[in-house]
Scaffold this motif. Structure first.
Motif, short mmCIF file in Angstrom:
data_model
loop_
_atom_site.label_atom_id
_atom_site.label_comp_id
_atom_site.label_asym_id
_atom_site.label_seq_id
_atom_site.Cartn_x
_atom_site.Cartn_y
_atom_site.Cartn_z
N GLN A 75 12.24 83.80 79.62
CA GLN A 75 11.69 82.52 80.10
C GLN A 75 12.64 81.38 79.76
N GLN A 76 13.21 81.43 78.57
CA GLN A 76 14.16 80.39 78.17
C GLN A 76 15.41 80.44 79.05
N GLN A 77 15.91 81.65 79.28
CA GLN A 77 17.09 81.81 80.14
C GLN A 77 16.81 81.28 81.54
N LEU A 78 15.65 81.60 82.07
CA LEU A 78 15.30 81.12 83.41
C LEU A 78 15.25 79.60 83.45
N GLY A 79 14.70 79.01 82.41
CA GLY A 79 14.64 77.56 82.34
C GLY A 79 16.02 76.93 82.29
N GLU A 80 16.93 77.59 81.59
CA GLU A 80 18.30 77.08 81.47
C GLU A 80 19.09 77.24 82.77
N GLN A 81 18.62 78.11 83.66
CA GLN A 81 19.33 78.35 84.91
C GLN A 81 18.97 77.35 86.01
N VAL A 82 18.09 76.42 85.69
CA VAL A 82 17.74 75.38 86.66
C VAL A 82 18.85 74.34 86.63
N TYR A 86 23.44 77.10 90.42
CA TYR A 86 22.66 78.24 89.94
C TYR A 86 23.24 79.57 90.41
N ASP A 87 22.87 80.63 89.69
CA ASP A 87 23.28 82.00 90.03
C ASP A 87 22.02 82.74 90.49
N GLU A 88 21.85 82.83 91.79
CA GLU A 88 20.62 83.43 92.34
C GLU A 88 20.42 84.86 91.86
N ALA A 89 21.48 85.64 91.82
CA ALA A 89 21.36 87.05 91.39
C ALA A 89 20.86 87.13 89.94
N ALA A 90 21.40 86.27 89.08
CA ALA A 90 20.98 86.28 87.68
C ALA A 90 19.52 85.84 87.55
N ILE A 91 19.14 84.83 88.32
CA ILE A 91 17.76 84.34 88.29
C ILE A 91 16.81 85.45 88.73
N ARG A 92 17.16 86.10 89.82
CA ARG A 92 16.29 87.17 90.34
C ARG A 92 16.22 88.36 89.36
N ALA A 93 17.34 88.69 88.74
CA ALA A 93 17.35 89.80 87.77
C ALA A 93 16.47 89.47 86.57
N ASP A 94 16.61 88.25 86.04
CA ASP A 94 15.79 87.85 84.90
C ASP A 94 14.31 87.78 85.27
N ALA A 95 14.03 87.25 86.44
CA ALA A 95 12.64 87.15 86.90
C ALA A 95 12.03 88.54 87.10
#
Length: 154
Positions: A75-82, A86-95
């Motif tokens: 959740q923290q990583q996702l918040g930092e990716q805003v 942005y890196d869509e692949a990283a966001i989708r992988a973390d999500a």
């Protein structure tokens, strides 16, 4: 089956929300023994039931704690990716991983609730059913009182 539907949320609340709330308070998480004592006060467990509950809760805490930590990190990583770049692949992988963890914790919770349900006698299930009905009624009354106060004050 009606008893089980009311009983499961009670056990889940005891097994998971009490430790979660206690982490926010000074003193930390209540021990497994404290949680078993709370159940014992509610339904008068025998020694064998206490031992089985303690074992189940210990196993679940061990299983869940690592997953909770990983979920918080994600959740923290996702918040930092805003950000604009942005890196869509990283966001989708973390999500996706966060979703998987949530599903695993939900399944673990349901399994624990089912295992705990199996430890109780029919009489204890009825006691929990009654306690939960009273608790729900008290909560509804409190909400109604709060709404009335807000309406009168606003």
């Amino acid at each position: 089956m009606h008893v089980a539907k009311l009983c499961l949320p009670a056990v889940a609340a005891l097994a998971f929300s009490v430790p979660a709330m206690a982490q926010q308070m000074p003193g930390g998480t209540p021990s497994v023994d404290d949680q078993v004592d709370q159940l014992d006060e509610m339904v008068d467990l025998d020694e064998g039931q206490k031992a089985e509950m303690s074992n189940l809760l210990t196993q679940m805490q061990d299983k869940i704690s690592g997953k909770e930590q990983e979920a918080q990190q994600l959740q923290q990583q996702l918040g930092e990716q805003v950000q604009p770049d942005y890196d869509e692949a990283a966001i989708r992988a973390d999500a996706e991983r966060l979703g998987d963890l949530t599903a695993e914790m939900t399944a673990d919770s349901i399994i624990l609730q089912s295992q705990i349900e199996g430890v109780f006698t029919q009489e204890q299930r009825e006691q929990l059913d009654e306690a939960m009905a009273q608790r729900q009624e008290q909560m509804q009354q409190q909400m109604q009182e709060q709404m009335q106060q807000q309406q009168q004050g606003g």
